[in-house]
Design an enzyme around this catalytic site. Structure first.
Site, PDB file in Angstrom:
ATOM      1  N   GLY A  78     -19.644 -37.925  30.318  1.00  0.00           N
ATOM      2  CA  GLY A  78     -21.099 -37.239  29.251  1.00  0.00           C
ATOM      3  C   GLY A  78     -21.016 -35.975  29.963  1.00  0.00           C
ATOM      4  O   GLY A  78     -21.886 -35.425  29.995  1.00  0.00           O
TER       5      GLY A  78
ATOM      6  N   MET B 231     -15.652 -42.899  22.496  1.00  0.00           N
ATOM      7  CA  MET B 231     -13.793 -44.188  22.304  1.00  0.00           C
ATOM      8  C   MET B 231     -13.424 -44.452  21.574  1.00  0.00           C
ATOM      9  O   MET B 231     -13.193 -45.949  21.603  1.00  0.00           O
ATOM     10  CB  MET B 231     -12.999 -44.333  24.061  1.00  0.00           C
ATOM     11  CG  MET B 231     -13.631 -43.473  25.154  1.00  0.00           C
ATOM     12  SD  MET B 231     -12.388 -42.253  24.750  1.00  0.00           S
ATOM     13  CE  MET B 231     -11.028 -42.818  24.906  1.00  0.00           C
TER      14      MET B 231
ATOM     15  N   ILE C 144     -12.869 -45.181  17.726  1.00  0.00           N
ATOM     16  CA  ILE C 144     -12.504 -44.369  15.486  1.00  0.00           C
ATOM     17  C   ILE C 144     -12.742 -45.022  15.033  1.00  0.00           C
ATOM     18  O   ILE C 144     -13.938 -45.704  14.734  1.00  0.00           O
ATOM     19  CB  ILE C 144     -10.525 -44.772  15.241  1.00  0.00           C
ATOM     20  CG1 ILE C 144      -9.892 -44.351  16.584  1.00  0.00           C
ATOM     21  CG2 ILE C 144     -10.541 -44.346  14.384  1.00  0.00           C
ATOM     22  CD1 ILE C 144      -8.291 -43.462  16.500  1.00  0.00           C
ATOM     23  N   LEU C 145     -13.618 -43.878  14.704  1.00  0.00           N
ATOM     24  CA  LEU C 145     -14.164 -43.971  13.005  1.00  0.00           C
ATOM     25  C   LEU C 145     -14.375 -44.781  11.876  1.00  0.00           C
ATOM     26  O   LEU C 145     -12.244 -44.056  11.777  1.00  0.00           O
ATOM     27  CB  LEU C 145     -15.209 -42.870  12.434  1.00  0.00           C
ATOM     28  CG  LEU C 145     -16.138 -42.411  13.883  1.00  0.00           C
ATOM     29  CD1 LEU C 145     -16.558 -40.887  14.278  1.00  0.00           C
ATOM     30  CD2 LEU C 145     -17.935 -43.099  14.314  1.00  0.00           C
TER      31      LEU C 145
ATOM     32  N   HIS D 114     -11.390 -32.317  21.760  1.00  0.00           N
ATOM     33  CA  HIS D 114     -10.112 -32.873  21.702  1.00  0.00           C
ATOM     34  C   HIS D 114      -9.772 -32.162  23.452  1.00  0.00           C
ATOM     35  O   HIS D 114      -9.585 -30.450  22.792  1.00  0.00           O
ATOM     36  CB  HIS D 114      -8.973 -32.794  20.896  1.00  0.00           C
ATOM     37  CG  HIS D 114      -8.097 -33.682  21.011  1.00  0.00           C
ATOM     38  ND1 HIS D 114      -7.425 -34.573  21.443  1.00  0.00           N
ATOM     39  CD2 HIS D 114      -6.382 -33.397  21.573  1.00  0.00           C
ATOM     40  CE1 HIS D 114      -6.507 -35.652  22.119  1.00  0.00           C
ATOM     41  NE2 HIS D 114      -5.700 -34.524  21.814  1.00  0.00           N
TER      42      HIS D 114
ATOM     43  N   ASN E  75     -15.666 -32.820  16.831  1.00  0.00           N
ATOM     44  CA  ASN E  75     -15.306 -34.005  17.749  1.00  0.00           C
ATOM     45  C   ASN E  75     -14.440 -33.435  18.525  1.00  0.00           C
ATOM     46  O   ASN E  75     -14.247 -31.548  18.301  1.00  0.00           O
ATOM     47  CB  ASN E  75     -13.825 -35.130  17.349  1.00  0.00           C
ATOM     48  CG  ASN E  75     -13.334 -35.439  18.989  1.00  0.00           C
ATOM     49  OD1 ASN E  75     -14.107 -35.844  19.388  1.00  0.00           O
ATOM     50  ND2 ASN E  75     -11.747 -35.872  18.764  1.00  0.00           N
TER      51      ASN E  75
END
Ligand code: GRF
Length: 207
Positions: A12, A91, A93-94, A110, A108
């Site tokens: 975080g 971590m 995937i929605l 990346h 998000n």
């Protein structure tokens, strides 16, 4: 004031950057309403508690399917009238059930310059290993809206770093992470000030 939910599964440090940006007033039109995690021991949850931010953990083991899990998470977010969901090292995937509920409201971050080095298996240190292996001269990070694909959604902004001689994946990761902390708060600031518009899969930043 826009209500923000930050989803974390790990350390975080991006969450921390967002918390700091809210507390300093850099993000003045947004407030972190809740930090959510699928991992009980995510350090991000501790960070939130230290700043008196509400937290929620739901164990995926208590649900039969990913859809059922996501449905409950979506309901919880709706109950709180969340305007923006920021994935920060989340971590999982929605599923479409979740994505459809919060269309255009999920971001998000990346750790690479998408569309390169995204997709399946491209997470954490693997991203930086792949960048070094490909002999790239630069890398960076991308903040993007989330769509049905993995790391394929409309790009909001990117920040670049050089790849230097002698870089290890860990050194490069650290250099990129510093930029992530700047990029994420900037993207959130823009969103909370209603300055982002998605036009035909492209993000337009309004003046
Ligand atoms: C970051 O590298 C981010 O780009 C990726 O997961 C990592 C999370 O790091 N999606 P942290 O938990 O914010 O420190």
């Amino acid at each position: 004031m826009k209500k923000i939910a930050v989803f974390v599964s790990g350390s975080g440090s991006n969450l921390q950057a967002i918390i700091d940006a809210c507390e300093s007033g850099y993000i003045s039109k947004g407030k972190i309403e809740i930090v959510f995690s699928n991992k009980e021991d995510a350090y991000g949850l501790q960070r939130a508690k230290k700043h008196n931010i509400k937290t929620l953990f739901l164990s995926p083991d208590d649900f039969k399917t990913r859809e059922e899990y996501d449905k409950v998470v979506a309901t919880k977010m709706n109950e709180l009238n969340i305007d923006l969901i920021c994935l920060a090292g989340y971590m999982r995937i929605l599923t479409p059930v979740f994505l459809d509920t919060f269309k255009g409201k999920i971001m998000n971050i990346h750790p690479a310059l998408l569309p390169e080095f995204g997709g399946k298996g491209m997470y954490g240190i693997y991203v930086h290993k792949a960048v070094l292996k490909a002999g790239k001269k630069e890398s960076g990070c991308t903040v993007h809206f989330v769509d049905y694909g993995t790391d394929t959604g409309p790009v909001i902004l990117q920040r670049k770093v050089p790849v230097l001689d002698g870089d290890t994946p860990e050194i490069l990761q650290k250099r990129v992470l510093e930029q992530e902390h700047l990029a994420y708060k900037e993207a959130i600031k823009l969103f909370t000030e209603d300055k982002l518009e998605i036009i035909q899969k492209k993000v337009k930043i309004k003046e």
